[in-house]
Design an enzyme around this catalytic site. Structure first.
Site, short mmCIF file in Angstrom:
data_model
loop_
_atom_site.label_atom_id
_atom_site.label_comp_id
_atom_site.label_asym_id
_atom_site.label_seq_id
_atom_site.Cartn_x
_atom_site.Cartn_y
_atom_site.Cartn_z
N ASP A 188 0.81 -1.21 0.00
CA ASP A 188 0.00 0.00 0.00
C ASP A 188 0.85 1.27 0.00
OD1 ASP A 188 1.00 -0.30 2.56
OD2 ASP A 188 -0.94 -0.56 3.52
N ASN B 186 -7.46 -2.16 14.52
CA ASN B 186 -8.86 -2.49 14.17
C ASN B 186 -8.93 -3.72 13.25
OD1 ASN B 186 -7.91 -1.49 11.75
ND2 ASN B 186 -9.40 0.19 11.60
N HIS C 180 -7.12 -4.20 10.47
CA HIS C 180 -6.87 -3.97 9.04
C HIS C 180 -5.56 -4.63 8.60
CE1 HIS C 180 -4.77 0.06 10.03
NE2 HIS C 180 -3.88 -0.57 9.29
N GLU D 94 -9.52 -1.49 5.44
CA GLU D 94 -10.18 -1.12 6.68
C GLU D 94 -11.43 -1.98 6.89
OE1 GLU D 94 -8.65 0.67 8.71
OE2 GLU D 94 -8.25 2.72 8.05
#
Ligand code: GLP
Length: 261
Positions: free
Chosen positions: A81, A149, A151, A156
């Site tokens: 990414d 979280n 990810h 996400e």
């Protein structure tokens, strides 16, 4: 393998977990898994990750290169990414991170290095082009960190698992977590380009590194929780060859589900 590493397997899901006493051991173990893949393939293709978690792994890979054990001249890499918008020269970019944590210190050839373009005029086109490059190759190993979280890459929590490279809106919790790398939270880009969960799952082998108690819940949800796009890393339960290398603080597993191997 260090004697202090606890090796566990969740038999129902075929996931291996190495629980390491500290970050140094974790980094050596993770680098050992990557080295194994590099040494058993003539032209290794690696998916790479950024963030603080793999920094020690890269340091160890550099040491193995300096010791003459690893050669990167035939290795191709694809990073997960990149922030958008951010130029590759920006010192907060993942391009910059990879150069300064690995690429500048090993004999990898520049054309063999691929990081998504966070500065492309047409991000949809850039996403399609990156995915097209990925689909021409088989990644022997994909290295991952994990967000608090759940990810992976910049996938996400969402309503569905993203199949391919795409542009994402970062959640507030990710922006806040990553603000530590920027001068202020306002400097953190609000979007990114990321491989999809589908792109990641095509890798033959997946290696996830996580350390610190802030990752314990995400690690547990990924390994033992329901498979749901609300916890993107839970998709890894559907992959046939996954290894988590984590430290004791990041480990909050339900011991009854795991056996030593
Ligand atoms: C970013 C990256 C992820 C990484 C995550 C966790 O969001 N896109 O690939 O796994 O941060 O980073 P850290 O290892 O610094 O906790």
């Amino acid at each position: 393998m260090s004697a202090n590493v606890k090796k566990l397997i969740n038999q129902g899901k075929n996931i291996k977990v190495f629980v390491c006493p500290d970050y140094e051991t974790l980094s050596c173990e993770a680098a050992g898994v990557i080295a194994g893949v590099m040494l058993s393939n003539d032209f290794p293709v690696l998916g790479l990750a950024t963030g603080s978690s793999p920094v020690g792994t890269y340091r160890e890979l550099i040491r193995l290169y300096e010791d003459g054990i690893l050669d990167f001249s035939r290795t191709t890499t694809f990073n997960l990414d990149e922030y958008y918008p951010l130029s590759p020269e920006n010192d907060q970019s993942y391009h910059y991170f990879m150069d300064h944590n690995l690429f500048h210190f090993v004999n990898i050839s520049k054309p063999a290095v691929h990081v998504p373009d966070g500065n492309a005029p047409d991000m949809k086109k850039a996403s399609l082009e990156y995915e097209a490059m990925l689909s021409e190759r088989v990644m022997h190993l994909q290295l991952l960190g994990i967000g608090g979280n759940g990810h992976i890459g910049f996938n996400e929590p969402a309503e569905s698992f993203a199949k391919a490279t795409h542009v994402v809106d970062l959640t507030q919790s990710t922006i806040e977590a990553n603000a530590r790398f920027f001068a202020s939270i306002d400097d953190v880009p609000k979007q990114a380009i990321s491989m999809g969960v589908g792109s990641i799952m095509r890798a033959k082998k997946i290696l996830l590194v996580a350390n610190g108690k802030a990752k314990a819940q995400a690690v547990k949800a990924a390994l033992e929780g329901e498979i749901t796009p609300k916890v993107p890393a839970s998709a890894l339960q559907m992959h046939p060859d996954v290894t988590f290398v984590i430290d004791e603080e990041a480990c909050a597993l339900d011991e009854s589900l795991w056996t030593a191997f």
